[in-house]
Scaffold this motif. Sequence first.
Motif, PDB file in Angstrom:
ATOM      1  N   LYS A  16       0.822  -1.212   0.000  1.00 27.99           N
ATOM      2  CA  LYS A  16       0.000   0.000   0.000  1.00 27.99           C
ATOM      3  C   LYS A  16       0.856   1.263   0.000  1.00 27.99           C
ATOM      4  O   LYS A  16       0.507   2.245  -0.636  1.00 27.99           O
ATOM      5  N   ASN A  17       1.971   1.217   0.730  1.00 30.16           N
ATOM      6  CA  ASN A  17       2.836   2.392   0.848  1.00 30.16           C
ATOM      7  C   ASN A  17       3.912   2.461  -0.231  1.00 30.16           C
ATOM      8  O   ASN A  17       4.740   3.363  -0.225  1.00 30.16           O
ATOM      9  N   GLY A  18       3.920   1.497  -1.143  1.00 29.86           N
ATOM     10  CA  GLY A  18       4.893   1.501  -2.226  1.00 29.86           C
ATOM     11  C   GLY A  18       6.310   1.182  -1.778  1.00 29.86           C
ATOM     12  O   GLY A  18       7.272   1.595  -2.419  1.00 29.86           O
ATOM     13  N   ASN A  19       6.444   0.416  -0.699  1.00 29.45           N
ATOM     14  CA  ASN A  19       7.762   0.050  -0.180  1.00 29.45           C
ATOM     15  C   ASN A  19       8.191  -1.308  -0.735  1.00 29.45           C
ATOM     16  O   ASN A  19       7.371  -2.199  -0.933  1.00 29.45           O
ATOM     17  N   THR A  30      11.959 -17.305   9.046  1.00 27.83           N
ATOM     18  CA  THR A  30      11.748 -16.502   7.851  1.00 27.83           C
ATOM     19  C   THR A  30      11.958 -15.055   8.247  1.00 27.83           C
ATOM     20  O   THR A  30      11.421 -14.606   9.265  1.00 27.83           O
ATOM     21  N   VAL A  31      12.744 -14.342   7.455  1.00 30.63           N
ATOM     22  CA  VAL A  31      13.013 -12.938   7.730  1.00 30.63           C
ATOM     23  C   VAL A  31      12.294 -12.108   6.677  1.00 30.63           C
ATOM     24  O   VAL A  31      12.464 -12.330   5.479  1.00 30.63           O
ATOM     25  N   LEU A  32      11.489 -11.176   7.138  1.00 28.50           N
ATOM     26  CA  LEU A  32      10.803 -10.238   6.265  1.00 28.50           C
ATOM     27  C   LEU A  32      11.480  -8.887   6.432  1.00 28.50           C
ATOM     28  O   LEU A  32      11.583  -8.374   7.542  1.00 28.50           O
ATOM     29  N   LYS A  33      11.979  -8.332   5.331  1.00 26.26           N
ATOM     30  CA  LYS A  33      12.643  -7.031   5.349  1.00 26.26           C
ATOM     31  C   LYS A  33      11.800  -6.060   4.541  1.00 26.26           C
ATOM     32  O   LYS A  33      11.426  -6.357   3.411  1.00 26.26           O
ATOM     33  N   VAL A  34      11.513  -4.906   5.141  1.00 22.45           N
ATOM     34  CA  VAL A  34      10.752  -3.864   4.463  1.00 22.45           C
ATOM     35  C   VAL A  34      11.639  -2.634   4.375  1.00 22.45           C
ATOM     36  O   VAL A  34      12.125  -2.134   5.395  1.00 22.45           O
ATOM     37  N   TYR A  35      11.848  -2.158   3.149  1.00 22.28           N
ATOM     38  CA  TYR A  35      12.713  -1.014   2.898  1.00 22.28           C
ATOM     39  C   TYR A  35      11.851   0.208   2.626  1.00 22.28           C
ATOM     40  O   TYR A  35      10.936   0.161   1.807  1.00 22.28           O
ATOM     41  N   SER A  36      12.162   1.304   3.308  1.00 19.23           N
ATOM     42  CA  SER A  36      11.432   2.540   3.071  1.00 19.23           C
ATOM     43  C   SER A  36      12.380   3.725   3.180  1.00 19.23           C
ATOM     44  O   SER A  36      13.500   3.604   3.678  1.00 19.23           O
TER      45      SER A  36
END
Length: 92
Positions: A16-19, A30-36
């Motif tokens: 939704k935020n375009g990240n 499991t590793v979830l990485k979110v870049y912003s």
Amino acid sequence: MYSGPNADEIITDAIKNGNYFELLKEQQTTVLKVYSTTAYDIKIVDNYWYNENGELIKQTILINNKEKVIFDKFKEAESMLLELERDLVVAS
């Protein structure tokens, strides 16, 4: 005990935020990485570690190459056990 958001919620929010995000499979996690990126081009990486049952076990944030632990299930459990142990000593 804090359980945190599940991976689906985080991925939905990132989209939704375009990240940009990525899922990395390690041995039993499991590793979830979110870049912003924020104002002034500050890069942020939110890291979420999930166990094989999909439970959040650790959460960190990386800003300007400085990492801060937001949540660590094992540290929280350890502090709860130490507090219980202290209470037992006081009670006896």
